[in-house]
Design a protein around this motif. Structure first.
Motif: not given
Length: 525
Positions: A399, A419-420, A413, A416, A402
Motif C-alpha cells: 500500500n 484506500q491505501y 486513480r 485510491m 502504491q
C-alpha cells in the motif's frame, strides 16, 4: 593503603574469583575447567542454528523464493483493438496476438490475458490512456490503424510520401505501474510477437503487390515504380509499430523510494523499538500498565515524526519530483511524508508487539518474517503471483508503494490513495487495540521467569536489576574483579565488589512475586 604490585608494577590477578577456581581472562577455550560453560554455549547455539535453518530459511525465506517462481502472466489483462478487421494487416496481427497459446521463448514463457475489444469502447487515444494509466483495467493495449490495409493500398496507388509505417500499430502501456513487470513480461512479450509477425507480413504484402501489378498491365506496373521512387515506405516496410509509454518510469532513484527504501524504513522503526527498549528499563518496572502503555505508544511517535520527515526530505536533493497529484509538488511532498510517517508508525508498533511476544533474544525471527512477508508481495503484480500472495493487498509495503507511485508518477486513480491509507490506518487501529494486552503479556512472563528462578533456588534480583541495566551478580570492571576476593561488607558478603551491597542482591520471596503480579493485574491500569 597501597595495593601490592608485581616486579613489573602490575597488580596481580586475584586467584579463584570464579566457581571451580576459574580466573578472570586466564583460560583457553578448550580448558577442562570450562567444560560446563562450553556446554551451555553449545546447547544454546546449536538449537539456534537449527531454528534458523528450518524455520527462517525453509519456512520464511522460501516465501520470497515462491513469489518469484510462479509467474502467471495470463492473469495480466491485455487488449487488442483491431481497426482493420477485414483487412490483411488487421487479421494477421490480431491473429498472431490472440492465438499465442504456446511459449514465445524462454524469456517469455507465458502468454498475456489477451482480450479483443471493439473500436466503440476505445474511440480515441485518450480513452486508451484512461483505461491503461488511470483506471488500470489492463496492462497493455495494441491498437491497429483503422482500415490499415485499404489505407496502404491507397497510399501506394497515389505514391503518398506521407505514409508513416509506425502509425499502423500503436502499443500503449504504463511503465511506472510496475517497471519490472512491464519490462520483463508485458511489453517484452508484445514486442516479441510483433517483431516476429510484422517482417513476415511486410514480405507478404510486398509479394502480393508485385504479383498484382505484374498481372494488371502496364499502368499498374507504372504505379508500382512511381510508389517505389516517391513513397518507398509503402513498398519496402509498410507496417511497423510504435510504443507509447503513458507513465514512464523516468526517475531511477525512485527504486529506492518505492521499494528498497521501504526495507530501510522498517529497519529504522525496528532500531527505534530496540533503542527505546534499552532506554526505558530504569523506569519501566515501576510504571502502572496504563502509563507503561501510553509511554511505549507515544514516546516512539516523536522519533517516527522526525525520522519520516528526514526520510521524505532525503528525496529532494536527488530531484525526486512529487508532481503526480495534479502537478502540485508541495502537496505531493506532504502526502508522501504523511504516508511515510504512517507506515513507519505501523512498522514500529508491529515490532513492539514482536518484542513483547518473542523477547529481545528472538525478535530477529519476527523481524525477518515481517520483512519477507512485505517484500514478497510488493515486487511483482499480485495478479500474476500464486493466490497465496493475495495477502499482499493488506501488507504495508504494497500500500505504501502504491501511494508513492501515484504521488510521483501519477499512476492510477488518485482516489485510491484513500484506500491505501485506509489499510495503513487499519493496522494502526489493530495495534492500538492490542498493545495493552501484549504489554501485560510481557510483564506476566517476566514475573513467571522470576518465580521459576526462585523455585530453582537461584534467587532473583529486584525488577530494576532484572532488566540488565544493572547486573548485581556481575562485575562492572576488571578493577572490581581484582579487588573482589578480599572485600567484605558489613553484611558479610565476601567476594562482592564495593560498588554493590547486599541491598542490591537480596532476592525476593515467591510470595512477594505473587503479590507483585496480583498488583499488576488489579491496579496496573
Amino acid at each position: 593503603m597501597s595495593r601490592p604490585t608485581s616486579a613489573h608494577g602490575q597488580v596481580p590477578r586475584a586467584p579463584g574469583i570464579g566457581p571451580g577456581g576459574l580466573q578472570f581472562r586466564s583460560h583457553g577455550f578448550w580448558d577442562p575447567k570450562l567444560e560446563k560453560q562450553r556446554g551451555i554455549l553449545f546447547k544454546g547455539f546449536l538449537p539456534f542454528v537449527a531454528v534458523m535453518a528450518i524455520f527462517i530459511v525453509w519456512g520464511v525465506v522460501s516465501i520470497y523464493w515462491g513469489s518469484l517462481y510462479e509467474t502467471n502472466t495470463h492473469r495480466l489483462s491485455a487488449y487488442v483493438i483491431n481497426g482493420d478487421p477485414n483487412g490483411q494487416i488487421g487479421q494477421t496481427i490480431s491473429s498472431a496476438i490472440l492465438n499465442t497459446t504456446q511459449p514465445l521463448s524462454p524469456n517469455y514463457p507465458r502468454r498475456l490475458g489477451w482480450v479483443e475489444r471493439s473500436l466503440a469502447d476505445f474511440p480515441t487515444a485518450a480513452s486508451i490512456e484512461e483505461s491503461v494509466a488511470v483506471q488500470e483495467d489492463c496492462w497493455i493495449v495494441v491498437r491497429i490503424l483503422d482500415n490499415a490495409t485499404a489505407a496502404l493500398q491507397s497510399a501506394r496507388a497515389t505514391a503518398d510520401a506521407s505514409w508513416n509505417p509506425a502509425n499502423v500499430v500503436q502499443v500503449y502501456y504504463s511503465q511506472a505501474r510496475n517497471y519490472q513487470a512491464n519490462s520483463q513480461y508485458t511489453l517484452g512479450a508484445v514486442q516479441e510477437i510483433l517483431q516476429g509477425t510484422i517482417p513476415q507480413l511486410n514480405v507478404a504484402l510486398l509479394g502480393a503487390y508485385i504479383s498484382s501489378s505484374s498481372n494488371s498491365g502496364s499502368s499498374a506496373q507504372s504505379a508500382l515504380l512511381n510508389a517505389a521512387s516517391r513513397a518507398p515506405a509503402t513498398i519496402v516496410q509498410p507496417v511497423a509499430y510504435t510504443t507509447n509509454n503513458l507513465r514512464p518510469f523516468n526517475q531511477t532513484v525512485t527504486i529506492a523510494t518505492t521499494f528498497v527504501g521501504l526495507i530501510y524504513v522498517l529497519i529504522l522503526a525496528f532500531s527505534t523499538t530496540m533503542a527505546g527498549h534499552g532506554m526505558r528499563q530504569p523506569i519501566q518496572p515501576w510504571l502502572k500498565l496504563s502509563h507503561l502503555t501510553a509511554m511505549r505508544l507515544l514516546v516512539p511517535l516523536f522519533a517516527y515524526f522526525w525520522l519520516s520527515l528526514s526520510f521524505a526530505a532525503l528525496n529532494t536533493p536527488f530531484k525526486v519530483a512529487f508532481t503526480g497529484l495534479n502537478g502540485n509538488a508541495a502537496a505531493g511532498f506532504f502526502a508522501f511524508w504523511a504516508a511515510m510517517f504512517t507506515g513507519m508508525t505501523v512498522f514500529g508498533y508491529v515490532t513492539e508487539a514482536f518484542l513483547c511476544i518473542l523477547g529481545p533474544k528472538f525478535i530477529v525471527f519476527g523481524l525477518m518474517f515481517w520483512i519477507i512477508l512485505n517484500v514478497s508481495s510488493a515486487n511483482y503484480p499480485l495478479e500474476m503471483l500464486n493466490v497465496f500472495y493475495r495477502y499482499g493487498y493488506a501488507m504495508p509495503f504494497y500500500n505504501l508503494k502504491q501511494i508513492f507511485l501515484t504521488i510521483i508518477f501519477n499512476t492510477g486513480r488518485h482516489i485510491m490513495i484513500l484506500q491505501y491509507f485506509g489499510v495503513l490506518w487499519a493496522w494502526l487501529a489493530v495495534a492500538l487495540l492490542t498493545m495493552p494486552f501484549w504489554f501485560w503479556y510481557e510483564q506476566h512472563n517476566t514475573i513467571q521467569e522470576r518465580k521459576a528462578q526462585m523455585a530453582g533456588g537461584q534467587g532473583y534480583p529486584t525488577p530494576a536489576t532484572s532488566t540488565g541495566v544493572v547486573g548485581p551478580a556481575a562485575y562492572r570492571s576488571e578493577k572490581d574483579l581484582e579487588g573482589s576476593n578480599n572485600h567484605q561488607d558489613g553484611a558479610g558478603n565476601r567476594g562482592m565488589p564495593p560498588s554493590f551491597t547486599s541491598s542490591h542482591t537480596t532476592p525476593r520471596s515467591t510470595r512477594e512475586l505473587g503479590e507483585e503480579e496480583s498488583h499488576i493485574s488489579s491496579h496496573g491500569r
